[in-house]
Design a protein around this motif. Sequence first.
Motif, PDB file in Angstrom:
ATOM      1  N   ILE A   1     -11.788  50.806 -15.436  1.00 22.69           N
ATOM      2  CA  ILE A   1     -12.915  51.722 -15.305  1.00 22.69           C
ATOM      3  C   ILE A   1     -13.794  51.660 -16.562  1.00 22.69           C
ATOM      4  O   ILE A   1     -13.302  51.305 -17.638  1.00 22.69           O
ATOM      5  N   PRO A   2     -15.083  51.982 -16.438  1.00 24.01           N
ATOM      6  CA  PRO A   2     -15.939  51.997 -17.627  1.00 24.01           C
ATOM      7  C   PRO A   2     -15.340  52.906 -18.703  1.00 24.01           C
ATOM      8  O   PRO A   2     -14.890  54.014 -18.412  1.00 24.01           O
ATOM      9  N   GLY A   3     -15.283  52.389 -19.923  1.00 27.55           N
ATOM     10  CA  GLY A   3     -14.666  53.125 -21.014  1.00 27.55           C
ATOM     11  C   GLY A   3     -13.166  52.885 -21.118  1.00 27.55           C
ATOM     12  O   GLY A   3     -12.519  53.355 -22.049  1.00 27.55           O
ATOM     13  N   GLY A   4     -12.617  52.133 -20.162  1.00 28.28           N
ATOM     14  CA  GLY A   4     -11.189  51.823 -20.157  1.00 28.28           C
ATOM     15  C   GLY A   4     -10.885  50.595 -21.010  1.00 28.28           C
ATOM     16  O   GLY A   4     -11.780  49.989 -21.603  1.00 28.28           O
ATOM     17  N   TYR A   5      -9.622  50.227 -21.041  1.00 27.31           N
ATOM     18  CA  TYR A   5      -9.165  49.204 -21.982  1.00 27.31           C
ATOM     19  C   TYR A   5      -8.403  48.059 -21.318  1.00 27.31           C
ATOM     20  O   TYR A   5      -7.750  48.236 -20.293  1.00 27.31           O
ATOM     21  N   VAL A   6      -8.467  46.913 -21.970  1.00 23.68           N
ATOM     22  CA  VAL A   6      -7.568  45.798 -21.691  1.00 23.68           C
ATOM     23  C   VAL A   6      -6.762  45.562 -22.958  1.00 23.68           C
ATOM     24  O   VAL A   6      -7.321  45.545 -24.067  1.00 23.68           O
ATOM     25  N   VAL A   7      -5.459  45.438 -22.778  1.00 26.68           N
ATOM     26  CA  VAL A   7      -4.563  45.092 -23.882  1.00 26.68           C
ATOM     27  C   VAL A   7      -3.861  43.818 -23.436  1.00 26.68           C
ATOM     28  O   VAL A   7      -3.143  43.822 -22.430  1.00 26.68           O
ATOM     29  N   TYR A   8      -4.104  42.728 -24.123  1.00 20.41           N
ATOM     30  CA  TYR A   8      -3.603  41.427 -23.678  1.00 20.41           C
ATOM     31  C   TYR A   8      -2.933  40.722 -24.844  1.00 20.41           C
ATOM     32  O   TYR A   8      -3.462  40.701 -25.949  1.00 20.41           O
ATOM     33  N   GLU A   9      -1.763  40.145 -24.560  1.00 27.68           N
ATOM     34  CA  GLU A   9      -1.046  39.363 -25.570  1.00 27.68           C
ATOM     35  C   GLU A   9      -0.304  38.240 -24.867  1.00 27.68           C
ATOM     36  O   GLU A   9       0.498  38.491 -23.975  1.00 27.68           O
ATOM     37  N   THR A  10      -0.612  37.017 -25.249  1.00 26.32           N
ATOM     38  CA  THR A  10       0.156  35.896 -24.711  1.00 26.32           C
ATOM     39  C   THR A  10       0.083  34.706 -25.659  1.00 26.32           C
ATOM     40  O   THR A  10      -0.537  34.774 -26.711  1.00 26.32           O
ATOM     41  N   PHE A  11       0.743  33.646 -25.261  1.00 24.22           N
ATOM     42  CA  PHE A  11       0.892  32.472 -26.120  1.00 24.22           C
ATOM     43  C   PHE A  11      -0.377  31.614 -26.170  1.00 24.22           C
ATOM     44  O   PHE A  11      -1.144  31.572 -25.230  1.00 24.22           O
ATOM     45  N   THR A  12      -0.522  30.899 -27.283  1.00 26.68           N
ATOM     46  CA  THR A  12      -1.655  29.992 -27.448  1.00 26.68           C
ATOM     47  C   THR A  12      -1.172  28.543 -27.424  1.00 26.68           C
ATOM     48  O   THR A  12       0.031  28.273 -27.412  1.00 26.68           O
ATOM     49  N   VAL A  13      -2.116  27.636 -27.483  1.00 26.84           N
ATOM     50  CA  VAL A  13      -1.813  26.194 -27.444  1.00 26.84           C
ATOM     51  C   VAL A  13      -0.944  25.738 -28.612  1.00 26.84           C
ATOM     52  O   VAL A  13      -0.404  24.632 -28.581  1.00 26.84           O
ATOM     53  N   GLU A  14      -0.782  26.559 -29.628  1.00 29.69           N
ATOM     54  CA  GLU A  14       0.086  26.218 -30.763  1.00 29.69           C
ATOM     55  C   GLU A  14       1.569  26.469 -30.454  1.00 29.69           C
ATOM     56  O   GLU A  14       2.444  26.014 -31.192  1.00 29.69           O
ATOM     57  N   GLN A  15       1.865  27.188 -29.374  1.00 29.58           N
ATOM     58  CA  GLN A  15       3.234  27.612 -29.079  1.00 29.58           C
ATOM     59  C   GLN A  15       4.232  26.469 -28.873  1.00 29.58           C
ATOM     60  O   GLN A  15       5.387  26.591 -29.309  1.00 29.58           O
ATOM     61  N   PRO A  16       3.889  25.350 -28.218  1.00 28.17           N
ATOM     62  CA  PRO A  16       4.904  24.315 -27.962  1.00 28.17           C
ATOM     63  C   PRO A  16       5.663  23.823 -29.190  1.00 28.17           C
ATOM     64  O   PRO A  16       6.807  23.406 -29.076  1.00 28.17           O
ATOM     65  N   GLN A  17       5.070  23.913 -30.369  1.00 29.06           N
ATOM     66  CA  GLN A  17       5.803  23.482 -31.570  1.00 29.06           C
ATOM     67  C   GLN A  17       6.949  24.438 -31.907  1.00 29.06           C
ATOM     68  O   GLN A  17       7.864  24.080 -32.641  1.00 29.06           O
ATOM     69  N   PHE A  18       6.931  25.650 -31.352  1.00 31.20           N
ATOM     70  CA  PHE A  18       7.976  26.638 -31.631  1.00 31.20           C
ATOM     71  C   PHE A  18       8.932  26.843 -30.465  1.00 31.20           C
ATOM     72  O   PHE A  18      10.000  27.425 -30.635  1.00 31.20           O
ATOM     73  N   GLY A  19       8.539  26.433 -29.279  1.00 33.53           N
ATOM     74  CA  GLY A  19       9.388  26.642 -28.097  1.00 33.53           C
ATOM     75  C   GLY A  19       8.543  26.828 -26.844  1.00 33.53           C
ATOM     76  O   GLY A  19       7.387  26.447 -26.808  1.00 33.53           O
ATOM     77  N   ARG A  20       9.142  27.423 -25.838  1.00 38.02           N
ATOM     78  CA  ARG A  20       8.450  27.629 -24.570  1.00 38.02           C
ATOM     79  C   ARG A  20       7.452  28.781 -24.676  1.00 38.02           C
ATOM     80  O   ARG A  20       7.629  29.656 -25.532  1.00 38.02           O
ATOM     81  N   PRO A  21       6.447  28.815 -23.785  1.00 39.16           N
ATOM     82  CA  PRO A  21       6.114  27.806 -22.782  1.00 39.16           C
ATOM     83  C   PRO A  21       5.391  26.608 -23.398  1.00 39.16           C
ATOM     84  O   PRO A  21       4.797  26.722 -24.457  1.00 39.16           O
ATOM     85  N   LYS A  22       5.467  25.503 -22.690  1.00 44.46           N
ATOM     86  CA  LYS A  22       4.821  24.279 -23.155  1.00 44.46           C
ATOM     87  C   LYS A  22       3.690  23.839 -22.220  1.00 44.46           C
ATOM     88  O   LYS A  22       2.846  23.045 -22.591  1.00 44.46           O
ATOM     89  N   ASN A  23       3.687  24.365 -20.991  1.00 44.86           N
ATOM     90  CA  ASN A  23       2.675  24.018 -19.997  1.00 44.86           C
ATOM     91  C   ASN A  23       1.320  24.591 -20.418  1.00 44.86           C
ATOM     92  O   ASN A  23       1.183  25.790 -20.605  1.00 44.86           O
ATOM     93  N   PRO A  24       0.292  23.741 -20.577  1.00 45.50           N
ATOM     94  CA  PRO A  24      -1.026  24.224 -21.020  1.00 45.50           C
ATOM     95  C   PRO A  24      -1.647  25.269 -20.083  1.00 45.50           C
ATOM     96  O   PRO A  24      -2.491  26.052 -20.511  1.00 45.50           O
ATOM     97  N   ASN A  25      -1.208  25.299 -18.820  1.00 45.41           N
ATOM     98  CA  ASN A  25      -1.721  26.317 -17.895  1.00 45.41           C
ATOM     99  C   ASN A  25      -1.316  27.722 -18.322  1.00 45.41           C
ATOM    100  O   ASN A  25      -1.928  28.705 -17.905  1.00 45.41           O
TER     101      ASN A  25
END
Length: 194
Positions: A119-143
């Motif tokens: 809704i207007p004035g509402g929020y999105v809170v998002y956290e996930t892996f980036t393309v740098e993650q495969p060097q540390f472990g899963r996920p490795k799929n670029p999708n």
Amino acid sequence: MSHSPLLEKTVKLLHEANMQAPVLDLACGSGRNGLYLLNQNIPVVFADIKESALEQVESTVNCHNGEEKSTASFWQVDFEQDSFEQEELKPLAGKSFSAIIVFRYLHRPLFEQIKQAVIPGGYVVYETFTVEQPQFGRPKNPNFLLNHGELAKLFSDWDIIYSFEGVIDAKNADANNESGKQAIAQIIARKPLL
């Protein structure tokens, strides 16, 4: 596994906004993040494709006597349907939430639906892996990995309250991740008022 520290930055914002619509914990899994919000007296809709995950979260909610029961609801839904071309196949169409939280999940075709369902004035809170993650472990799929700056760009037309992209020391690191590091992007963004 405990909730993401990113939510601690969000709780005050959600309380101050005093919104009537619930928060959607999209692809909630074990529900750890939505349960944290529920314990902060914020109504939550737990949504996941796995019925077993939702049953586990519901069981956890039911173990705690009190008001949490009445402010939690459960929605079994496939957020990755083959085609979002048809309106009836868009799982978030016609729905409204004061905030949508998404952790460790990425399905790019959902971004526009997420933005519309807040809704207007509402929020999105998002956290996930980036393309740098495969060097540390899963996920490795670029999708399943955000490109550099992708999250901030997606919400550039919103008020970005907090943004981070980089490598963190993860307390609850994946067993296959011996370094204990994770490459993530995070954002808290507020949808502009109409």
